[in-house]
Design a protein around this motif. Sequence first.
Motif, short mmCIF file in Angstrom:
data_model
loop_
_atom_site.label_atom_id
_atom_site.label_comp_id
_atom_site.label_asym_id
_atom_site.label_seq_id
_atom_site.Cartn_x
_atom_site.Cartn_y
_atom_site.Cartn_z
N PRO A 97 26.42 50.07 9.55
CA PRO A 97 27.21 48.85 9.35
C PRO A 97 26.47 47.57 9.72
O PRO A 97 26.69 46.52 9.09
N GLY A 100 24.22 46.85 6.76
CA GLY A 100 24.96 46.52 5.55
C GLY A 100 25.77 45.26 5.63
O GLY A 100 25.97 44.58 4.61
N LEU A 101 26.25 44.90 6.83
CA LEU A 101 27.19 43.80 6.95
C LEU A 101 26.72 42.66 7.85
O LEU A 101 27.32 41.58 7.83
N LEU A 125 35.68 40.54 -2.15
CA LEU A 125 35.20 41.63 -1.29
C LEU A 125 34.86 42.89 -2.10
O LEU A 125 33.87 43.56 -1.82
N SER A 126 35.68 43.19 -3.10
CA SER A 126 35.40 44.37 -3.91
C SER A 126 34.14 44.15 -4.76
O SER A 126 33.34 45.07 -4.92
N PHE A 128 31.60 42.25 -3.91
CA PHE A 128 30.50 42.39 -2.95
C PHE A 128 30.20 43.85 -2.66
O PHE A 128 29.04 44.29 -2.65
N ALA A 129 31.26 44.64 -2.42
CA ALA A 129 31.08 46.06 -2.09
C ALA A 129 30.42 46.83 -3.24
O ALA A 129 29.52 47.65 -3.01
N VAL A 130 30.86 46.56 -4.45
CA VAL A 130 30.28 47.25 -5.61
C VAL A 130 28.80 46.89 -5.75
O VAL A 130 27.96 47.77 -5.97
N LEU A 132 26.79 45.79 -3.39
CA LEU A 132 26.06 46.34 -2.25
C LEU A 132 25.75 47.82 -2.47
O LEU A 132 24.59 48.25 -2.33
N LEU A 133 26.75 48.60 -2.81
CA LEU A 133 26.56 50.05 -2.93
C LEU A 133 25.68 50.41 -4.13
O LEU A 133 24.84 51.31 -4.04
N SER A 224 21.99 44.53 1.19
CA SER A 224 22.90 43.52 1.73
C SER A 224 22.38 42.11 1.43
O SER A 224 23.16 41.20 1.16
#
Length: 262
Positions: A97, A100-101, A125-126, A128-130, A132-133, A224
Amino acid sequence: MTTPVPQHPHRIARRSDSAAPARNLLVYASVAVLSGWVLLGAAVALNLPMEVFLLAVNFLGLLLPAILLTWREGGGVAVRRLLRDAVRLPVHWWWLPVAGLGLPAVVWSFSAALGAAQPLTLAVLSGFAVQLLSSWLIINIWEETGWTGYFQRRAMVRWGTIGGSLLTALLFAAIHLPLAFAGGNVLVNIASLLIAGVGLRLLIAGVDGWTGGSLLTVGLLHASFNATPALIDPSHDWIRLAVTLVAGLAVALVLRRRRGEA
């Protein structure tokens, strides 16, 4: 699963890379940079979709030569060790974490203070998450298997943690050079590449050692950085670059004091 023993960057490098011939580093750098100039340059010049060319550079210009040169130097055992590092968990779980964050959180906080942060809605946020992953799993783990797992570790053995990281930063910026001509001010774009390269490579020098050689974590840190623009106003991307550079210089200072490097 047993927990890997914590290691420092110079110990990771000397574990397998101390005998790497300088000509192999030159070969790797030449192949990497040439692949970037040819493939990314073609995409920019012909206005073609960049994603396919980025994947080609990543796997053909970075990962493949890293595997071949590792095999040449140490055979199948060395290759397996390199690939294990690509999926190795960090010595402490909380590094994931943090990698990543941590950078996105700091950049967003500074941007918020300047009125340049995106509101943290579900959509933001979604997104960003997509990003990032997908960047982590598809690109950055394998990119860092080449840059960190092969080149930077060996460069740090030969020229010290700071010197080896700065050399890697220069080549890292060079491989992306065609992207500087894709739009905007070319000189500003080149400066941004150099700042990003120096900040990231110095950060990675520390994270690689502190996580016990987890390229999985190093790739997440890189991802990130790539995903952070989704959280801020595009006109304030300088905040991301500045935070990355300052963080990298702070890590370099810590590493230098611990080992007394010049």
